[in-house]
Design an enzyme around this catalytic site. Structure first.
Site, short mmCIF file in Angstrom:
data_model
loop_
_atom_site.label_atom_id
_atom_site.label_comp_id
_atom_site.label_asym_id
_atom_site.label_seq_id
_atom_site.Cartn_x
_atom_site.Cartn_y
_atom_site.Cartn_z
CG HIS A 15 -1.63 1.26 1.43
ND1 HIS A 15 -3.02 1.15 1.04
CD2 HIS A 15 -1.58 2.44 1.91
CE1 HIS A 15 -3.59 2.31 1.32
NE2 HIS A 15 -2.58 3.26 1.71
CD GLU A 16 1.56 3.88 3.45
OE1 GLU A 16 1.94 4.71 2.96
OE2 GLU A 16 0.44 3.47 4.18
CG HIS A 20 0.41 6.39 -0.68
ND1 HIS A 20 -0.86 7.12 -1.32
CD2 HIS A 20 -0.19 5.92 0.36
CE1 HIS A 20 -1.83 7.16 -0.44
NE2 HIS A 20 -1.40 6.10 0.38
CG HIS A 28 0.12 9.05 -6.72
ND1 HIS A 28 -0.99 9.60 -6.06
CD2 HIS A 28 0.00 9.59 -7.89
CE1 HIS A 28 -1.87 10.04 -6.84
NE2 HIS A 28 -1.24 10.51 -7.98
#
Length: 689
Positions: free
Chosen positions: A475-476, A479, A482
């Site tokens: 998940h991190e 990010h 991104h």
């Protein structure tokens, strides 16, 4: 020596890739550095506003986007260190600087001369011949200034400035109070009876936590999620589970210096005043005006749709737990400190899963290799470890990131372990954001950091992740991608500077690759033997994905509903947050023994800053998008399909806020998202898994 020549924060950084000179930065450098940087930034803004030339996009909007680079550079270092490796001196600087930094934000966004030029351009935006990205930047800057009070009268601006400066003080205090409670708690286990039920991987992490705190001949349970959740899951000692659970859920709710109840109450009152100054009935209306959802009604419809299904599923799950409990000759009420314990036993029986069997296939190093490999297959990125580059803590690994052509993309810092100087949770941040808006040409590459809070293995021993820990890692990293893959011209539109209910899409979408059989077979290898995870175990993991999802979804949705409720109050006086929380949970009918993800006294998403205030719903909103979005790969028949991956990179990971979010999603997916894939993913429609 002058401040400019002796303070490393103000000097040119001659470090590789422009990394901060961490070894030279001290807490005492920040206050004078910010003072100098604020003055320099305001001088730049005054110069933009004072120009005799007619406002143009280049001399006003692009110039504003370029301004303050020294200030933002220092701010990036300061906030990252305060979160990742704080100290008493740094916390004191944080308290001193909070209102000053808020005052600087006010000075920017209430700059009359600057806003007059922006407003003039905004009024003529259809006539300026702007590119789509330039128009988006102009509109976003104009919106930023209006939301920060640019249209208020002088007197109202003065009051608004005092409100925002006080909010900065309070949110800083809130976060420090939670950290203080987390750092103070330790449950020492000194006998085999106190360790009953704990598998070796939990014992090893607890031994290391004791060693880190200088406690001999003991195991220590801290409030780090990677320790407290396994303890609540496996400990046979119901009395100790209750003790640990109460400490975990009562962070910030103690009389004395670290009591967050009056802090949160004042924050809510000031946020209400903030919203009223803009003409909104409540803070939720103000916050949602700059989201994809747009209104409380839209958020409420989504939360209610999921809540009803999740509550029904929880009651089915409770029956399974109750049956297991009775089979053991136990009849006590299943309380919140019992649910995980019994759920794990049901899961183990139903799916023949044992966490002690699973964790050896998920050592941290192999899972890091897995996220890097997925990024390579999808986007052509290579992560090159640079051990000679020094970060702010020995735990942090530094990587240079390169693209398909071998060109430099950015720098990635991976900070994976829990420690007393680090706030809890997991998050991504930037030390520097990508941009091509550089005076004289050139480009700025991103420096991105991922923070996790995994329980470190003993010296020389591997750190083993739970499946949930591995999901957090993915998940991190989503990010992080991104930020790293951002490819826009203007810094204001770069990377994760997107609407709050879009920002979780890239992170939650990337989680899907963890559960892909090809990824598991390649990277989930036994830490001792190197053997790939057995097909039968993969099949059981997949079969168990929807297990206990009613419980997890109710906990999350209850927190989101409480968030929306307290930020929807239209009273000028902040509520008693504990009483308000209790009233909401009674009204919605929170099932007993389940609890919430976050109670208000330690709800840092809401009260350590404003980013997720009236916005905790965004994880569910993004889950609608990520479940629907990953179906594009399923429809292509390949989780690494090049054409789908190219669209994903172009419109989701690289576009930043240069595209309106709904348009960006439609460009990637070819249509609007539908809610059904998310409900199926959670097992909230169709047959129970």
């Amino acid at each position: 020596m002058s401040t400019a020549t002796s303070n490393p924060l103000l000097q040119p950084w001659d470090t590789p890739f422009g990394l901060p000179p961490f070894d030279r930065i001290r807490a005492e450098h920040f206050v004078p550095a910010f003072e100098a940087a604020r003055a320099a930034h305001l001088a730049e803004l005054d110069a933009i506003a004072a120009q005799s030339e007619t406002p143009s996009f280049e001399n006003t909007i692009a110039a504003l986007d370029r301004s303050g680079r020294l200030y933002w550079r220092i701010e990036g270092v300061f906030h990252n260190l305060a979160a990742s490796d704080t100290s008493p001196a740094l916390q004191q600087a944080e308290r001193e600087l909070a209102p000053q930094l808020a005052a600087h934000q006010n000075a920017i966004y209430m700059h009359r001369g600057l806003f007059e030029r922006i407003a003039a351009l905004h009024a003529r935006r259809d006539e300026l011949g702007l590119t789509p990205e330039q128009r988006r930047l102009l509109e976003r800057f104009h919106f930023d200034f209006v939301r920060a009070g640019a249209l208020l009268t002088d007197q109202a601006q003065q009051r608004y400035a005092r409100v925002t400066e006080r909010l900065a003080e309070l949110t800083t205090r809130f976060g420090q109070n939670v950290l203080a409670d987390e750092a103070a708690f330790r449950l020492e286990l000194r006998s085999e009876a106190e360790l009953a039920g704990l598998p070796e991987f939990v014992r090893a992490a607890a031994r290391q936590a004791a060693a880190d705190r200088g406690i001999a001949d003991a195991h220590v349970i801290t409030l780090s999620r990677s320790l407290i959740v396994p303890f609540l899951t496996f400990s046979e000692r119901r009395d100790l589970r209750e003790q640990a659970w109460r400490a975990w859920t009562r962070r910030g709710e103690h009389e004395g210096a670290h009591d967050n109840r009056p802090v949160a109450r004042e924050i809510l009152a000031l946020r209400h005043e903030q919203a009223r100054a803009h003409g909104y009935a409540c803070y939720a209306d103000y916050a949602l005006a700059d989201t994809m959802a747009g209104t409380r009604d839209a958020v409420g419809r989504l939360l209610d749709q999921v809540w009803t299904r999740a509550v029904g599923r929880v009651e089915q799950e409770r029956e399974a737990l109750r049956s297991l409990q009775l089979s053991r000759g136990e009849s006590h009420t299943i309380e919140a400190w019992d649910w995980r314990y019994y759920a794990e036993k049901v899961r183990a029986l139903r799916y023949e899963l044992d966490e002690a069997e699973i964790k050896p296939y998920f050592p941290l190093e192999r899972m890091v290799d897995a996220v890097f490999d997925c990024a390579r297959q999808l986007f052509g990125l290579e992560f090159l470890l640079r051990p000679e580059l020094r970060a702010y803590h020995p735990d942090v690994k530094v990587y240079e990131v390169r693209g398909r052509d071998g060109a430099h993309v950015g720098v990635f810092l991976h900070d994976n372990f829990a420690r007393a100087s680090k706030r809890s949770g997991a998050w991504m941040s930037n030390y520097r954001q990508q941009s091509r808006n550089v005076a004289g040409g050139g480009a700025i590459s991103p420096i991105v950091v991922n923070n996790n809070n995994f329980a470190k293995g003993a010296p020389g021993a591997p750190t083993l992740l739970s499946f949930d820990d591995a999901r957090t890692l993915f998940h991190e990293f989503g990010h992080g991608l991104h930020g790293l893959l951002s490819s826009v011209t203007y810094e204001r539109l770069s990377g994760t500077n997107v609407l709050r209910d879009f920002v979780e899409l890239p992170s939650q979408l990337f989680e899907h690759w963890l559960t892909e059989p090809a990824v598991l077979k390649k990277h989930a290898r036994h830490v001792a033997t190197g053997e790939p995870i057995p097909d039968a175990l993969v099949a059981r993991l997949h079969a168990a994905r929807k297990f206990n999802q009613g419980y997890e979804t109710v906990r999350y949705t209850a927190s989101a509903l409480v968030d929306m409720a307290v930020h929807s109050m239209e009273s000028a006086e902040g509520p008693d947050i504990v009483a308000a929380e209790r009233a909401v949970l009674e009204r919605i009918g929170l099932p007993p023994g389940v609890g919430m993800n976050h109670r208000l006294p330690h709800f840092q998403h809401l009260f350590s800053g404003s980013s997720y205030a009236a916005g905790y719903y965004v994880y569910l909103w993004a889950e609608v998008l990520d479940a629907d979005g990953f179906d594009a790969f399923a429809e292509a028949g390949d989780p690494f399909d090049p054409a789908v991956a190219q669209r994903l990179q172009q419109f989701i990971y690289s576009a930043g806020d240069s595209l309106e979010p709904r348009s960006a999603y439609r460009a990637f997916r070819g249509r609007e998202a539908t809610v059904d894939p998310m409900l199926r993913k959670k097992g909230l429609v169709g047959e129970q898994a």
